[in-house]
Design an enzyme around this catalytic site. Sequence first.
Site, PDB file in Angstrom:
ATOM      1  CG  HIS A  57      -1.026 -55.309  21.830  1.00 46.92           C
ATOM      2  ND1 HIS A  57      -0.966 -53.978  21.491  1.00 46.92           N
ATOM      3  CD2 HIS A  57      -1.500 -55.349  23.104  1.00 46.92           C
ATOM      4  CE1 HIS A  57      -1.381 -53.246  22.511  1.00 46.92           C
ATOM      5  NE2 HIS A  57      -1.726 -54.059  23.495  1.00 46.92           N
ATOM      6  CD  GLN A  80       1.400 -58.269  23.404  1.00 39.94           C
ATOM      7  OE1 GLN A  80       0.485 -58.705  24.108  1.00 39.94           O
ATOM      8  NE2 GLN A  80       1.883 -57.054  23.560  1.00 39.94           N
ATOM      9  CE1 TYR A  89       4.542 -52.962  22.313  1.00 39.60           C
ATOM     10  CE2 TYR A  89       2.155 -52.948  22.289  1.00 39.60           C
ATOM     11  CZ  TYR A  89       3.336 -53.537  22.678  1.00 39.60           C
ATOM     12  OH  TYR A  89       3.316 -54.692  23.421  1.00 39.60           O
ATOM     13  CG  HIS A 121       1.656 -47.553  25.368  1.00 42.35           C
ATOM     14  ND1 HIS A 121       1.705 -47.660  26.751  1.00 42.35           N
ATOM     15  CD2 HIS A 121       1.705 -48.826  24.897  1.00 42.35           C
ATOM     16  CE1 HIS A 121       1.786 -48.931  27.092  1.00 42.35           C
ATOM     17  NE2 HIS A 121       1.797 -49.667  25.985  1.00 42.35           N
ATOM     18  CD  GLU A 131      -3.354 -53.684  31.297  1.00 46.74           C
ATOM     19  OE1 GLU A 131      -3.301 -54.904  31.045  1.00 46.74           O
ATOM     20  OE2 GLU A 131      -2.739 -52.832  30.630  1.00 46.74           O
ATOM     21  CG  HIS A 144      -6.864 -52.745  29.776  1.00 48.50           C
ATOM     22  ND1 HIS A 144      -7.268 -54.005  29.381  1.00 48.50           N
ATOM     23  CD2 HIS A 144      -5.671 -52.523  29.153  1.00 48.50           C
ATOM     24  CE1 HIS A 144      -6.358 -54.520  28.577  1.00 48.50           C
ATOM     25  NE2 HIS A 144      -5.385 -53.646  28.420  1.00 48.50           N
ATOM     26  CG  ASP A 148      -4.647 -56.743  25.444  1.00 49.64           C
ATOM     27  OD1 ASP A 148      -3.632 -56.436  24.822  1.00 49.64           O
ATOM     28  OD2 ASP A 148      -4.851 -56.371  26.608  1.00 49.64           O
TER      29      ASP A 148
END
Length: 471
Positions: A66, A69, A133, A218, A250, A284, A335
């Site tokens: 992502h 992030q 996303y 997702h 997860e 995950h 991630d």
Amino acid sequence: MASKPAAGGHLFANDALLPSGWARQVLLQWDASGRITQVSVGAAPPAGVPVAPGPLLPGMPNLHSHAFQRAFAGLTEYRAPYPEGGQDSFWSWRRLMYRFAAHITPESLEAIATWLYVEMLEAGYTSVCEFHYLHHGQGGKPYADDTALSLALLRAARTAGIGMTLLPVLYQSSGFGGQAPRADQARFLRSTGNMLSLLEQLATATHAQGAVLGLAPHSLRAVPPESLREAVAGITALDAHAPIHLHIAEQTQEVEDCIAWSGQRPVQWLLDHMPVDARWCLVHATHMAPAEYAAAARTGAVAGLCPSTEANLGDGLFDMPRWLRQGGAWGLGSDSHACVNAAEELMLLEYGQRLHLRQRNVLASSAHAQVATAMTLQAVRGGAQAAGRPVAGLAVGQQADMLALDAQHVALAGLDAERMLAAHVFASQRGSALHSLWVAGVPRVVAGRHPLHDAAARAFVATRQALLAAA
């Protein structure tokens, strides 16, 4: 950036990690597209052929990212009161992340992703699966160009020179059973038809830069069953080989909520209701029952493991010995980018298993196998499968994605090649022992440094400061 040589290229390595294991005196040749055309073992280097400065390894695919992030990493490491009764958790972290995400623009996303992809290259990743996303403007208003944020990621990958699998994310609900989305999820939302339209719009731009386009529903909590079926059928009609990735199992709360909704655990439900096969990456999959491990492995799907993020968020530990006994494939992702380093993810994965089982060398593939070698080969193979790209190692037909360790690094000097890899993973500063890296035969990192390092870092810092001020 360096341009691709018109007639391909070649490289000699005194030691190289091939899919079959370590080999001595290896000559690699690749064509103008960056595909390996010849792997010769046991010959002296021809005159004029460049020689790798240390052991040659396959580049590591990063199967879960992502990008935005990265600018948020490290900013939630404090305890504060939360509605969950004072427990800081994945769910409280997610609220803060949403607040930060609300201010991302196409320009800021491109700056963040460009720096992130430079970091990845300097840390041994040669390709990335971008689980994307964040689709719309603030408040969920679509951009005039609906592809704006997706194209920002493609530009960042092209600028940095990293391989890309773009996975636009379908997100529709806030919980199992089609619960209404939250206000802070508005930028993520798309109807299934709108998602399939986006994929059609992105196909040309994605393929033009040699990238792969897939789909990321997702999670089961965010995509109702009928939408999931329609989306999977739609991406399959567009490209029967397109990768499909989703978050699953997860968190224990996710498992409990799925059981309350359906009477089944998440992975069990997915396997009973969807055509899961080798195209799928189960990101995950931390909390599976023994029967789920066995059934999921039989599908050929890849388990997408993200050790540093799973540790940072308190997710729990995947049962790797059980997965490997079932013949399951796996790969690595960074991630949320609390850590951006392929070797460090390998170390954390093995150390997590050691702490849990109170054993050593858990992920060695057999007796007398060296664990760093075994993990590297498994992660490259699984990551390539999840990416849907020919990046499965140093072999004919695969892309010339590779890296060379620095044989003169103090942690590696004087060791044989396999021990150098072990020292790189377990006994160095991880990134410090990586000397050179190539993507499709093009040098992207030389002497540990990407040519855009300084400029990309400055743009990232300025962008993060602006986002924090806004948030």
